[in-house]
Design an enzyme around this catalytic site. Structure first.
Site, mmCIF file in Angstrom:
data_model
loop_
_atom_site.group_PDB
_atom_site.id
_atom_site.type_symbol
_atom_site.label_atom_id
_atom_site.label_comp_id
_atom_site.label_asym_id
_atom_site.label_seq_id
_atom_site.Cartn_x
_atom_site.Cartn_y
_atom_site.Cartn_z
ATOM 1 C CD GLU A 122 -2.918 -1.297 0.194
ATOM 2 O OE1 GLU A 122 -2.910 -0.448 -0.717
ATOM 3 O OE2 GLU A 122 -3.691 -2.252 0.224
ATOM 4 C CG HIS A 145 -4.447 0.029 5.664
ATOM 5 N ND1 HIS A 145 -5.818 0.185 5.538
ATOM 6 C CD2 HIS A 145 -4.177 -1.217 5.169
ATOM 7 C CE1 HIS A 145 -6.333 -0.899 4.966
ATOM 8 N NE2 HIS A 145 -5.364 -1.765 4.744
ATOM 9 C CG HIS A 147 -7.614 -5.253 7.363
ATOM 10 N ND1 HIS A 147 -7.084 -6.424 6.865
ATOM 11 C CD2 HIS A 147 -7.175 -4.262 6.514
ATOM 12 C CE1 HIS A 147 -6.361 -6.167 5.780
ATOM 13 N NE2 HIS A 147 -6.392 -4.858 5.545
ATOM 14 C CD GLU A 175 -13.448 9.177 22.937
ATOM 15 O OE1 GLU A 175 -13.615 7.962 23.061
ATOM 16 O OE2 GLU A 175 -12.377 9.753 23.185
ATOM 17 C CG HIS A 216 -9.410 -3.172 2.463
ATOM 18 N ND1 HIS A 216 -8.704 -3.465 1.319
ATOM 19 C CD2 HIS A 216 -8.475 -3.166 3.464
ATOM 20 C CE1 HIS A 216 -7.427 -3.655 1.614
ATOM 21 N NE2 HIS A 216 -7.264 -3.471 2.903
HETATM 22 P P1 13P Z 1 0.849 -5.500 2.980
HETATM 23 O O1 13P Z 1 1.182 -6.773 3.742
HETATM 24 O O2 13P Z 1 1.448 -5.476 1.615
HETATM 25 O O3 13P Z 1 1.166 -4.293 3.806
HETATM 26 O O4 13P Z 1 -0.731 -5.518 2.737
HETATM 27 C C1 13P Z 1 -1.613 -5.635 3.800
HETATM 28 C C2 13P Z 1 -2.903 -4.924 3.569
HETATM 29 O O5 13P Z 1 -3.584 -4.619 4.510
HETATM 30 C C3 13P Z 1 -3.310 -4.609 2.184
HETATM 31 O O6 13P Z 1 -4.355 -3.698 2.160
HETATM 32 ZN ZN ZN Z 2 -5.549 -3.756 4.036
#
Ligand code: 13P
Ligand code: ZN
Length: 278
Positions: A122, A145, A147, A175, A216
């Site tokens: 990413e 980033h 999940h 908050e 995602h």
């Molecule tokens: P990477 O392992 O390449 O960082 O990818 C993980 C991910 O969350 C892709 O969106």
């Molecule tokens: Zn991801």
């Protein structure tokens, strides 16, 4: 004759500890199954030079989407395919310290990713987002980033309209409007790891520090690892409450628009316009 200053041991660098603790905590909270999630942290040159000789390049890695604006900048990044549950035990394979090369067309690896791993897939979204955040916030340093479970759940059950999504989150915990008055950006569902999702995420980062990738995960931006982590954590908590409520028809009372406006005033934040009517 000038004396050569001894470099400090990189394994003791505070920024490395911040990275592996954040990665480990994201895994611990269930937000980073398998290799899910990635972090990039803009480092100051003087910070890096305490530990490394910046002229010693381990390998040069071409990047598909050039980032001219970041030329010469140093980052610590997570490696692609790395499991965050192992980050603490295996920092020299999980993380890499990189310098963006000439005209932002390649990166020089200075430390880490020892098993030959590439930086996160990413990277386009991280680099483009750093570029946009630096334009609006000179203190900006972190893109994260993950999940986050309840954020993802909410992208199935809630309208993907940014204003509506933001308002629902603001109403879920007192908050929220104070922590993210700039609201939530949402991009359409797209293939991850592409230049396109990177560009669209960065466009949203012009006005928001949180950007949701439906079904995602989430991207957060901030000035420190803690602040960025806390931003995502707060949005995730609000989503958890939304999901715990289940059917919105069960809601008997909420924080009103008037109360949201009063909160913003009391905490000296300016809510993104067009969301509350008060
Ligand atoms: P990477 O392992 O390449 O960082 O990818 C993980 C991910 O969350 C892709 O969106
Ligand atoms: Zn991801």
């Amino acid at each position: 004759m000038p004396t050569k200053v001894q470099k400090k041991n990189l394994e003791d660098a505070p920024f490395l500890k911040e990275m592996y603790n954040a990665a480990f905590n994201m895994w611990r909270l269930g937000w980073d199954e398998r290799n899910g999630g990635n972090i990039s942290y803009l480092l100051k040159e003087e910070e890096v030079k305490e530990y490394l000789d910046a002229s010693k390049v381990v390998r040069t890695i071409p990047i598909p989407t050039s980032v001219e604006e970041l030329e010469g900048k140093f980052f610590i990044v997570t490696g692609s395919g790395k499991y965050f549950k192992n980050a603490k035990e295996d920092p020299c394979n999980t993380f890499g310290i990189i310098k963006v090369g000439e005209r932002g067309q390649s990166i020089d690896l200075l430390w880490g990713l020892e098993d030959g791993t590439l930086p996160t897939s990413e990277l386009p979204a991280h680099f483009k987002s750093h570029t946009e955040r630096l334009k609006v916030d000179s203190e900006h340093r972190v893109i994260m980033h993950n999940h986050a479970t309840n954020i993802i759940a909410m992208t199935f059950t809630h309208e993907l309209d940014e204003a509506m999504f933001t308002k629902t989150l603001w109403q879920m915990c007192t908050e929220c409007i104070v922590v993210f008055p700039d609201g939530i950006g949402i991009v359409p569902w797209m293939i991850p790891g592409t230049a396109e999702i990177g560009l669209q995420t960065a466009q949203k980062m012009k006005e928001h520090r949180l950007v949701i990738w439906p079904h995602h995960g989430i991207f957060g931006a901030g000035t420190t690892i803690d602040e960025t982590f806390g931003l995502i954590e707060t949005a995730e908590k609000a989503s958890q409450i939304y999901t715990a409520i289940g059917d919105p028809a069960r809601i008997k009372q909420t924080i009103t628009d008037r109360e949201l406006a009063d909160l913003a005033k009391a905490f000296h934040v300016t809510p993104r316009p067009g969301i509350i009517i008060a």
